[in-house]
Design a protein around this motif. Structure first.
Motif, PDB file in Angstrom:
ATOM      1  N   SER A   1     -11.875 -26.437  25.589  1.00 36.56           N
ATOM      2  CA  SER A   1     -12.675 -27.798  26.005  1.00 36.56           C
ATOM      3  C   SER A   1     -11.642 -28.993  26.801  1.00 36.56           C
ATOM      4  O   SER A   1     -12.627 -29.925  26.975  1.00 36.56           O
ATOM      5  CB  SER A   1     -13.104 -28.180  24.782  1.00 36.56           C
ATOM      6  N   ILE A   2     -10.649 -28.761  26.813  1.00 39.11           N
ATOM      7  CA  ILE A   2     -10.194 -30.223  27.272  1.00 39.11           C
ATOM      8  C   ILE A   2      -9.954 -30.103  29.116  1.00 39.11           C
ATOM      9  O   ILE A   2     -10.151 -31.795  29.319  1.00 39.11           O
ATOM     10  CB  ILE A   2      -8.247 -29.919  27.272  1.00 39.11           C
TER      11      ILE A   2
ATOM     12  N   TRP B   1     -16.108 -26.681  21.382  1.00 34.13           N
ATOM     13  CA  TRP B   1     -15.249 -27.801  21.413  1.00 34.13           C
ATOM     14  C   TRP B   1     -14.345 -27.602  20.247  1.00 34.13           C
ATOM     15  O   TRP B   1     -13.833 -28.812  19.974  1.00 34.13           O
ATOM     16  CB  TRP B   1     -16.250 -29.054  20.763  1.00 34.13           C
ATOM     17  N   SER B   2     -14.033 -26.533  19.125  1.00 36.40           N
ATOM     18  CA  SER B   2     -12.574 -26.438  18.887  1.00 36.40           C
ATOM     19  C   SER B   2     -11.794 -26.098  19.432  1.00 36.40           C
ATOM     20  O   SER B   2     -10.972 -25.620  18.411  1.00 36.40           O
ATOM     21  CB  SER B   2     -13.982 -25.765  17.551  1.00 36.40           C
TER      22      SER B   2
ATOM     23  N   ILE C   1     -18.091 -20.986  26.566  1.00 39.77           N
ATOM     24  CA  ILE C   1     -17.654 -20.911  27.498  1.00 39.77           C
ATOM     25  C   ILE C   1     -15.798 -20.022  27.085  1.00 39.77           C
ATOM     26  O   ILE C   1     -15.664 -20.679  26.386  1.00 39.77           O
ATOM     27  CB  ILE C   1     -17.143 -21.973  28.847  1.00 39.77           C
ATOM     28  N   GLN C   2     -15.099 -18.636  27.605  1.00 43.91           N
ATOM     29  CA  GLN C   2     -14.431 -18.267  26.565  1.00 43.91           C
ATOM     30  C   GLN C   2     -13.240 -18.007  27.738  1.00 43.91           C
ATOM     31  O   GLN C   2     -13.767 -17.672  29.300  1.00 43.91           O
ATOM     32  CB  GLN C   2     -14.228 -17.413  26.195  1.00 43.91           C
ATOM     33  N   MET C   3     -12.342 -18.938  27.868  1.00 43.64           N
ATOM     34  CA  MET C   3     -11.540 -18.484  29.066  1.00 43.64           C
ATOM     35  C   MET C   3      -9.825 -18.452  28.713  1.00 43.64           C
ATOM     36  O   MET C   3      -9.336 -18.529  28.003  1.00 43.64           O
ATOM     37  CB  MET C   3     -11.397 -20.174  29.559  1.00 43.64           C
ATOM     38  N   ASN C   4      -9.262 -17.526  29.783  1.00 48.34           N
ATOM     39  CA  ASN C   4      -7.847 -16.858  29.473  1.00 48.34           C
ATOM     40  C   ASN C   4      -7.117 -17.748  30.164  1.00 48.34           C
ATOM     41  O   ASN C   4      -7.066 -17.467  31.692  1.00 48.34           O
ATOM     42  CB  ASN C   4      -8.035 -15.416  29.682  1.00 48.34           C
ATOM     43  N   GLY C   5      -6.588 -19.419  30.050  1.00 49.65           N
ATOM     44  CA  GLY C   5      -6.025 -20.624  30.608  1.00 49.65           C
ATOM     45  C   GLY C   5      -4.792 -19.757  31.311  1.00 49.65           C
ATOM     46  O   GLY C   5      -5.165 -20.056  32.868  1.00 49.65           O
TER      47      GLY C   5
END
Ligand code: UT7
Length: 335
Positions: free
Chosen positions: A159-160, A153-154, A218-222
């Protein structure tokens, strides 16, 4: 369909979302962002998040009860439960927890799959094979995710996007010879796995060399996900329709995975269907992973946007990377 295979009926669909709403404006208390930035980039204004001790099991139970009731069954008439969850509260079987909650008295098989946001379509594919073979008759597929417990949540870039929710589908052996699955396909490419990750490394035994630790969030390369999916999904869906011997005018509605409105519009443009035929509700729920398709589907019917007795295109993608699509027939009374 394979000759001699038993056709599948989509008998009931249900959903559940938490009551707690967190808006884009609320997120400005966590990091520098704005409603305008998030809405323009994603189409999301707010999401529902679990609060207190509420979990994906609670959501999954409610969604399952909704779907079972619409199917006109009682829980003891199920003969299998498949839970699709990529953010489980219990690694040792969300499906067993839901079986217990539903009060199923028989020892029917219950197991979990992941396939992330494609989980519902993957579950449908497994159930289809098991029903076609005659091994099982009434299968509950419940897709339930509490993404909010596994987000950093940082991290404002990830997280959006996410919300919590559950959707459930009961499929049965069709008695009237009609198969509600017109087309169904699932695919994956593990080489793209680094685009979205959620590590559960655990700790090695203290008697051996310790393992490296990675953040269990959760780690994401948007941007990477966006580029990969926009290149892949529109062509994939177009092929799915053609391979089924159909044209886009045969598709009454499209219910896509609710990840990003720009990705949805790219698929829509490729197959050339109008806005009224595309069901979107990510503005209010964000990306609820595997639950997003059934939630949108039920809402689309209940709010009158979708008529039943129609052909509906479902399509989704998720971590793995996984993706899948289905063209299904929706009968009266299923949700
Ligand atoms: O089922 C999972 C599916 N996942 C997806 O579908 C993800 C698909 N990808 C996306 O939806 C978009 O890539 C995002 C919405 C996640 C991000 O949009 P973007 O246009 O790709 O933004 P970006 O990551 O390239 O960041 C652009 C800028 C950066 O600032 P600088 O470096 O240009 O100064 C970010 O730091 O926007 C900044 N940024 C933000 N600003 C305000 C990133 N997140 C935010 C934010 N608010 N929440």
């Amino acid at each position: 369909m394979i000759k001699g295979a038993i056709p599948l009926k989509i008998a009931g669909i249900g959903y559940s979302v938490p009551s707690t709403v967190v808006t884009n404006d609320d997120l400005t208390k966590l990091y520098e962002t704005s409603d305008e930035w998030i809405y323009t980039r994603t189409g999301i204004r707010e999401r529902r998040l679990v609060s207190g001790n509420e979990t994906a099991i609670d959501l999954g139970e409610t969604a399952s009860r909704d779907a079972i009731e619409k199917a006109g069954l009682n829980p003891d008439e199920l003969d299998m439960i498949i839970a699709a969850s990529s953010t489980p509260v219990e690694m040792y079987s969300m499906s067993c927890c839901i079986q217990k909650r539903l009060g199923v008295t028989k020892p029917i098989p219950a197991f979990d799959i992941s396939a992330a946001c494609s989980g519902l379509i993957y579950g449908l594919s497994i159930a289809r094979g098991l029903i076609a073979s005659g091994m099982y008759k009434n299968i509950l597929i419940v897709a339930t995710d509490n993404n909010s417990k596994h987000l950093d949540w940082s991290d404002r870039g990830t997280s959006i996007l996410f919300g919590d929710g559950a959707g459930a589908v009961v499929v049965t052996a069709s008695k009237d010879g009609t198969d509600d699955i017109i087309a169904l396909d699932i695919q994956a490419d593990g080489k793209q796995g680094g685009l979205i990750e959620l590590h559960f490394d655990g700790d090695n035994c203290p008697l051996v060399k310790p393992n490296d630790k990675r953040e269990p969030k959760i780690q994401m390369n948007g941007k990477g996900v966006y580029t990969f999916v926009v290149k892949l999904l529109p062509n994939y869906v177009d092929e799915l329709i053609k391979n089924a011997g159909l044209k886009s005018e045969n598709i009454d509605y499209m219910v896509p995975h609710q990840a990003n409105i720009r990705i949805i519009r790219a698929v829509q443009e490729r197959i050339g269907i109008s806005d009224e035929k595309v069901i979107t509700n990510l503005e209010y729920y964000g990306n609820t992973s595997a639950a997003s398709i059934p939630i949108a589907l039920v809402e689309g019917v209940r709010n009158g946007q979708m008529k039943l007795n129609s052909n509906v295109l479902l399509c989704g993608f998720g971590a793995g990377m996984t993706w899948g699509g289905a063209i299904v027939r929706l009968r009266e009374g299923i949700c």
